[in-house]
Design a protein around this motif. Structure first.
Motif, PDB file in Angstrom:
ATOM      1  N   GLU A   1       6.123 -12.712  -4.123  1.00  0.00           N
ATOM      2  CA  GLU A   1       5.914 -13.610  -2.993  1.00  0.00           C
ATOM      3  C   GLU A   1       5.363 -12.846  -1.788  1.00  0.00           C
ATOM      4  N   VAL A   2       4.675 -13.570  -0.927  1.00  0.00           N
ATOM      5  CA  VAL A   2       4.220 -12.985   0.331  1.00  0.00           C
ATOM      6  C   VAL A   2       5.420 -12.372   1.045  1.00  0.00           C
ATOM      7  N   GLY A   3       5.301 -11.101   1.416  1.00  0.00           N
ATOM      8  CA  GLY A   3       6.382 -10.451   2.137  1.00  0.00           C
ATOM      9  C   GLY A   3       7.477  -9.885   1.265  1.00  0.00           C
ATOM     10  N   SER A   4       7.247  -9.807  -0.049  1.00  0.00           N
ATOM     11  CA  SER A   4       8.301  -9.294  -0.930  1.00  0.00           C
ATOM     12  C   SER A   4       8.329  -7.766  -1.006  1.00  0.00           C
ATOM     13  N   GLY A   5       7.410  -7.102  -0.337  1.00  0.00           N
ATOM     14  CA  GLY A   5       7.460  -5.646  -0.279  1.00  0.00           C
ATOM     15  C   GLY A   5       6.671  -4.936  -1.366  1.00  0.00           C
ATOM     16  N   LYS A   6       5.535  -5.505  -1.770  1.00  0.00           N
ATOM     17  CA  LYS A   6       4.712  -4.867  -2.805  1.00  0.00           C
ATOM     18  C   LYS A   6       4.048  -3.595  -2.280  1.00  0.00           C
ATOM     19  N   THR A   7       3.651  -3.603  -0.991  1.00  0.00           N
ATOM     20  CA  THR A   7       2.879  -2.484  -0.465  1.00  0.00           C
ATOM     21  C   THR A   7       3.676  -1.183  -0.470  1.00  0.00           C
ATOM     22  N   ILE A   8       4.946  -1.214  -0.077  1.00  0.00           N
ATOM     23  CA  ILE A   8       5.737   0.013  -0.060  1.00  0.00           C
ATOM     24  C   ILE A   8       5.962   0.518  -1.487  1.00  0.00           C
ATOM     25  N   VAL A   9       6.109  -0.405  -2.446  1.00  0.00           N
ATOM     26  CA  VAL A   9       6.254  -0.006  -3.849  1.00  0.00           C
ATOM     27  C   VAL A   9       4.983   0.687  -4.318  1.00  0.00           C
ATOM     28  N   ALA A  10       3.828   0.115  -3.996  1.00  0.00           N
ATOM     29  CA  ALA A  10       2.556   0.707  -4.399  1.00  0.00           C
ATOM     30  C   ALA A  10       2.364   2.070  -3.738  1.00  0.00           C
ATOM     31  N   LEU A  11       2.750   2.192  -2.459  1.00  0.00           N
ATOM     32  CA  LEU A  11       2.600   3.467  -1.753  1.00  0.00           C
ATOM     33  C   LEU A  11       3.442   4.556  -2.404  1.00  0.00           C
ATOM     34  N   LEU A  12       4.685   4.261  -2.731  1.00  0.00           N
ATOM     35  CA  LEU A  12       5.549   5.257  -3.375  1.00  0.00           C
ATOM     36  C   LEU A  12       4.997   5.658  -4.738  1.00  0.00           C
ATOM     37  N   ALA A  13       4.407   4.693  -5.463  1.00  0.00           N
ATOM     38  CA  ALA A  13       3.781   5.019  -6.746  1.00  0.00           C
ATOM     39  C   ALA A  13       2.580   5.937  -6.547  1.00  0.00           C
ATOM     40  N   MET A  14       1.766   5.656  -5.543  1.00  0.00           N
ATOM     41  CA  MET A  14       0.599   6.508  -5.281  1.00  0.00           C
ATOM     42  C   MET A  14       1.026   7.915  -4.889  1.00  0.00           C
ATOM     43  N   LEU A  15       2.094   8.018  -4.098  1.00  0.00           N
ATOM     44  CA  LEU A  15       2.559   9.348  -3.686  1.00  0.00           C
ATOM     45  C   LEU A  15       3.026  10.174  -4.883  1.00  0.00           C
ATOM     46  N   GLN A  16       3.554   9.518  -5.905  1.00  0.00           N
ATOM     47  CA  GLN A  16       3.956  10.238  -7.118  1.00  0.00           C
ATOM     48  C   GLN A  16       2.738  10.901  -7.761  1.00  0.00           C
ATOM     49  N   LEU A  17       1.589  10.213  -7.731  1.00  0.00           N
ATOM     50  CA  LEU A  17       0.350  10.793  -8.266  1.00  0.00           C
ATOM     51  C   LEU A  17      -0.174  11.909  -7.373  1.00  0.00           C
ATOM     52  N   VAL A  18      -0.105  11.682  -6.048  1.00  0.00           N
ATOM     53  CA  VAL A  18      -0.557  12.722  -5.113  1.00  0.00           C
ATOM     54  C   VAL A  18       0.278  13.991  -5.298  1.00  0.00           C
ATOM     55  N   ASP A  19       1.582  13.824  -5.522  1.00  0.00           N
ATOM     56  CA  ASP A  19       2.457  14.982  -5.761  1.00  0.00           C
ATOM     57  C   ASP A  19       2.010  15.779  -6.986  1.00  0.00           C
ATOM     58  N   ALA A  20       1.369  15.086  -7.951  1.00  0.00           N
ATOM     59  CA  ALA A  20       0.928  15.761  -9.174  1.00  0.00           C
ATOM     60  C   ALA A  20      -0.504  16.274  -9.067  1.00  0.00           C
TER      61      ALA A  20
ATOM     62  N   ALA B   1      -8.381  -4.244   4.079  1.00  0.00           N
ATOM     63  CA  ALA B   1      -8.475  -2.792   3.852  1.00  0.00           C
ATOM     64  C   ALA B   1      -8.011  -2.019   5.081  1.00  0.00           C
ATOM     65  N   ALA B   2      -8.488  -2.446   6.267  1.00  0.00           N
ATOM     66  CA  ALA B   2      -8.081  -1.777   7.500  1.00  0.00           C
ATOM     67  C   ALA B   2      -6.586  -1.917   7.734  1.00  0.00           C
ATOM     68  N   GLN B   3      -6.046  -3.100   7.427  1.00  0.00           N
ATOM     69  CA  GLN B   3      -4.604  -3.320   7.575  1.00  0.00           C
ATOM     70  C   GLN B   3      -3.823  -2.387   6.661  1.00  0.00           C
ATOM     71  N   HIS B   4      -4.264  -2.246   5.402  1.00  0.00           N
ATOM     72  CA  HIS B   4      -3.581  -1.347   4.468  1.00  0.00           C
ATOM     73  C   HIS B   4      -3.619   0.096   4.961  1.00  0.00           C
ATOM     74  N   ALA B   5      -4.802   0.540   5.393  1.00  0.00           N
ATOM     75  CA  ALA B   5      -4.918   1.918   5.856  1.00  0.00           C
ATOM     76  C   ALA B   5      -4.005   2.168   7.049  1.00  0.00           C
ATOM     77  N   ARG B   6      -3.969   1.204   7.968  1.00  0.00           N
ATOM     78  CA  ARG B   6      -3.135   1.349   9.162  1.00  0.00           C
ATOM     79  C   ARG B   6      -1.648   1.382   8.791  1.00  0.00           C
ATOM     80  N   SER B   7      -1.226   0.441   7.930  1.00  0.00           N
ATOM     81  CA  SER B   7       0.191   0.382   7.596  1.00  0.00           C
ATOM     82  C   SER B   7       0.625   1.596   6.780  1.00  0.00           C
ATOM     83  N   ILE B   8      -0.239   2.103   5.906  1.00  0.00           N
ATOM     84  CA  ILE B   8       0.103   3.309   5.125  1.00  0.00           C
ATOM     85  C   ILE B   8       0.256   4.509   6.054  1.00  0.00           C
ATOM     86  N   ARG B   9      -0.678   4.647   6.996  1.00  0.00           N
ATOM     87  CA  ARG B   9      -0.569   5.771   7.951  1.00  0.00           C
ATOM     88  C   ARG B   9       0.688   5.643   8.803  1.00  0.00           C
TER      89      ARG B   9
END
Length: 743
Positions: free
Chosen positions: A320-339, A353-361
């Motif tokens: 659902e909108v607002g269910s927290g998918k972005t933080i889950v995706a970010l943590l998954a991406m960081l696992q790859l960056v760690d490797a 795209a700009a919203q994602h970049a801003r929120s990730i930073r």
């Protein structure tokens, strides 16, 4: 010796007929033809002789007898036209005599002559208690050789009989019904039926592709019986049994093709990225200012395990909108960056795209400042690349990406161009997958080093009905986030029927003023940008021929009227990139009270202080789109309100649809309603509907249980026999489809 399903048609029906079937329908084999199923059936005629022709008025009957008399009479002459004639013929004699009348019969009088044996087929009428037929179908039965003369419907039956049996069999005309096929002006339904009859006459028994136990469990008839019955069975019950069996064939074939894709030849080419306890992912998880939900923890556990494996992950994350998918995706991406790998996040719009970049930073803080002053020692960089950026900014972003300094790359379609090269791409995240085709996501995956297939995480906030998830996204494993993070406030929704209750719309503007006075903000959404814009939902104009509101028109109207004195902003897709950024930045910072906009804010825009959304002409939007728009509010600490304005009446179809949206916040329930109402073609859109070409009978809206049963069967069979020949044959119609042939 008979023919098999794999044989070419030209060997069976001749090169002329086979050529037309191939040209107009892509039908080349016996199997192709037999799976070109009838779209409907027409009732046949009750065959009677003249002696027992006591038929009910309106009944359709067929009579066979010899013409006793034939009299041509002039029709009433019309000025300036050559006089025509009508022909009255009689069959039988005395009390049993039946008459038939043919209009515009100048040529027929030389064919329908006394002593000629004919078949007549038409609707019964009575005149002075005498049975009569008016302009019935006819066929001359004693025509020499193969010269079958008559009206199209009966002549085609006769031609088919002649072709198959060498003579015109009377029994051919006694069928209870005839199949009607999807046809064209060049290849008509009767032509197809002729070919089907010829093929079935010489077809060897069809091998059974499914196990006997499954057929018994589901009460399905055999493959051979089904393929014959759907074309020739005169019993409606038999035809329905055939449809049930062949529908399951399609479900099983599609699911087997998906199983092959999920377990394909690249299954061991993924970049293994075992989770680390001392990496960016662990540090990010430890510094979160909020607690993850149980659902987020569960999904993260699954992702962590799959990303550590050498098999590329292929997973759909819906929520659902607002269910927290972005933080889950970010943590998954960081696992790859760690490797040591890079990750790309593909978004459908520059705003998102700009919203994602801003929120990730923002979420990473110093961890996103790799190579910059103030960055953490183990920090990575977050790069943004969109089409409207300046040439210098694009060049800098491409340099960071190619050099490997940017561990996380966020962008739009601009990431897909050849000029963008990655140093070591290991994971692709696609947001709002329904906005992209499979080809686009695979073009991005192809930028990985040779021998590596990046992990794939597809995200969508548009809830997907289970049947769609198991078919259109069936090459992906599915995870679902249903739980909303703690502290989210409910959204109350109401429909304003503006024509019936105009004062309610006045009250809506007052309500927006009240929220702004209390320090909050609001959205006003319109279906179109301005009067030159195409309607977003043309069908809505059918209700009274009206047009919908525009963002530009509402902006001018509101700032001079109901919302004068408030700070209004205007946002739509035709604005330049820097203008969009400026408007969104002002709204986000509180410099704009009310944002008048189009659906450009449908996904990804996150302004927690916005508590009201008014959607003008809401009936111009689809159900899922309305749910997406509503998800832009309710993201902060205050209760929120969504107002759906329409000129339609409460009892109209549009009004009922809006009341359904207002009545629930369950996006999955609304997605199922949307699927039932609009059908899969409209719901899926062009990018994801290519696979539909392989399906003739299976419906996502009607056959959910069949789809689930077929998937369970295919998964079980794959574990036991990956070379199952029967399922491989059923899967063939789906192996050439764009949706499935990308890896």
């Amino acid at each position: 010796m008979g023919v098999t399903l794999r044989d070419r048609l030209d060997y069976v029906v001749g090169s002329d007929a086979a050529g037309k079937l191939a040209e107009y329908f892509g039908i080349r084999t016996v199997d192709d033809l037999l799976r070109h199923y009838p779209r409907s059936y027409v009732e046949g005629a009750t065959k009677r002789g003249v002696d027992d022709a006591q038929a009910i008025e309106g009944e359709h009957i067929t009579l066979v007898d010899t013409i006793g008399t034939a009299v041509a009479r002039p029709m009433r002459r019309q000025p300036g036209r050559r006089p025509n004639e009508y022909l009255v013929i009689t069959l039988g004699s005395g009390a049993k005599k039946v008459s038939a009348t043919f209009f515009n019969a100048r040529g027929l009088k030389y064919k329908l002559t006394p002593g000629t044996r004919v078949m007549l087929s038409g609707e019964v009428g009575y005149f002075k208690q005498k049975l009569q037929l008016t302009h019935p179908d006819f066929l001359i039965l004693d025509a020499p050789g193969t010269d079958n003369f008559g009206s199209d419907s009966l002549r085609n039956i006769a031609d088919a009989s002649q072709r198959i049996s060498g003579e015109v069999l009377q029994s051919e005309f006694e069928r209870a019904c005839y199949p009607i096929y999807p046809a064209s002006t060049k290849v008509q339904s009767w032509d197809i039926f002729n070919c089907v009859r010829q093929v079935l006459e010489v077809l060897d028994p069809v091998p059974e592709p499914l196990p006997a136990g499954l057929l018994a469990e589901r009460g399905l008839i055999g493959e051979d019986e089904a393929l014959r019955a759907i074309h020739l069975a005169e019993s409606a019950a038999q035809r329905e049994q055939a449809r049930e069996r062949l529908t399951f064939d399609e479900a099983a074939g599609l699911q087997w093709a998906l199983a092959v894709r999920r377990n394909g030849e690249l299954s061991e080419s993924g970049p293994p990225a075992p989770a680390r306890t001392d990496g960016l992912a662990a540090e990010m998880l430890g510094q979160l200012p909020f607690e993850l939900t149980a659902g987020q923890h569960e999904v993260l556990g699954v992702l962590e395990s799959e990303l550590a494996a050498s098999r590329p992950m292929n997973r759909l994350l819906q929520g659902e909108v607002g269910s927290g998918k972005t933080i889950v995706a970010l943590l998954a991406m960081l696992q790859l960056v760690d490797a040591g790998y890079q990750c790309a996040l593909l978004a459908p719009t520059e705003v998102l795209a700009a919203q994602h970049a801003r929120s990730i930073r923002d979420m990473l803080g110093p961890l996103a400042l790799g190579g910059q002053l103030g960055g953490a020692d183990n920090a990575t960089a977050v790069a943004l690349l969109t089409g409207s950026m300046s040439a210098a900014a694009k060049k800098q972003a491409r340099t960071e990406i190619a050099g490997g300094r940017a561990g996380i790359v966020v962008g739009t379609h601009a990431l897909l161009v050849d000029a963008v090269e990655f140093d070591n791409l290991g994971m692709v995240v696609v947001d709002e997958q329904h906005r992209f085709g499979v080809d686009q996501r695979d073009r991005l995956r192809a930028k990985a080093p040779d021998g590596i297939t990046p992990h794939l995480l597809v995200m969508t906030a548009t809830p997907i009905p289970r049947t769609v998830a198991l078919t259109v996204y069936g090459d992906l494993e599915t995870s679902t986030l249903r739980e909303l993070p703690r502290g989210r406030q409910p959204i109350a929704s109401s429909v304003i029927f503006a024509k019936e209750k105009p004062t309610w719309l006045d009250r809506a503007w007052v309500r927006i003023r009240e929220e702004v006075t209390a320090g909050r903000q609001a959205y006003v959404v319109a279906p179109r940008i301005d009067e030159t814009d195409e309607p977003s939902k043309p069908g809505a104009a059918d209700e009274g021929g009206r047009t919908s509101a525009t963002a530009v028109g509402l902006f001018d109207q509101l700032r001079a009227g109901p919302l004068s004195g408030l700070r209004l902003g205007l946002m739509h897709g035709r604005l330049a990139g820097d203008e969009k950024d400026a408007v969104m930045a002002a709204f986000r910072s509180g410099g704009v009270d009310v944002l008048v906009c189009t659906t450009v804010i449908e996904v990804g825009v996150d302004v927690p202080n916005a508590t009201v959304m008014l959607i003008a002409d809401a009936d111009w939007f689809g159900i899922s789109q309305l749910h997406q728009l509503r998800g832009r509010i309710g993201r902060g600490e205050h209760a929120s309100l969504c107002l759906l304005v329409t000129s339609s009446g409460p009892g109209s179809k549009a009004g009922q649809r809006l009341k359904a949206v207002a009545g629930t916040l369950d996006g999955f329930a609304l997605a199922d309603l949307d699927l039932r109402e609009r059908g899969e073609g409209d719901v899926l859109g062009r990018n994801q509907s290519g696979w539909r070409g392989g399906l003739k009978l299976l419906s996502l809206a009607d056959h959910g249980e069949v789809i689930e049963a077929a998937r369970a069967f295919c998964v079980k069979t794959w574990d036991g026999d990956r070379a199952d020949a029967g399922l491989a044959l059923l899967a063939e119609p789906f192996t050439d489809i764009d949706y499935l042939d990308k890896s």
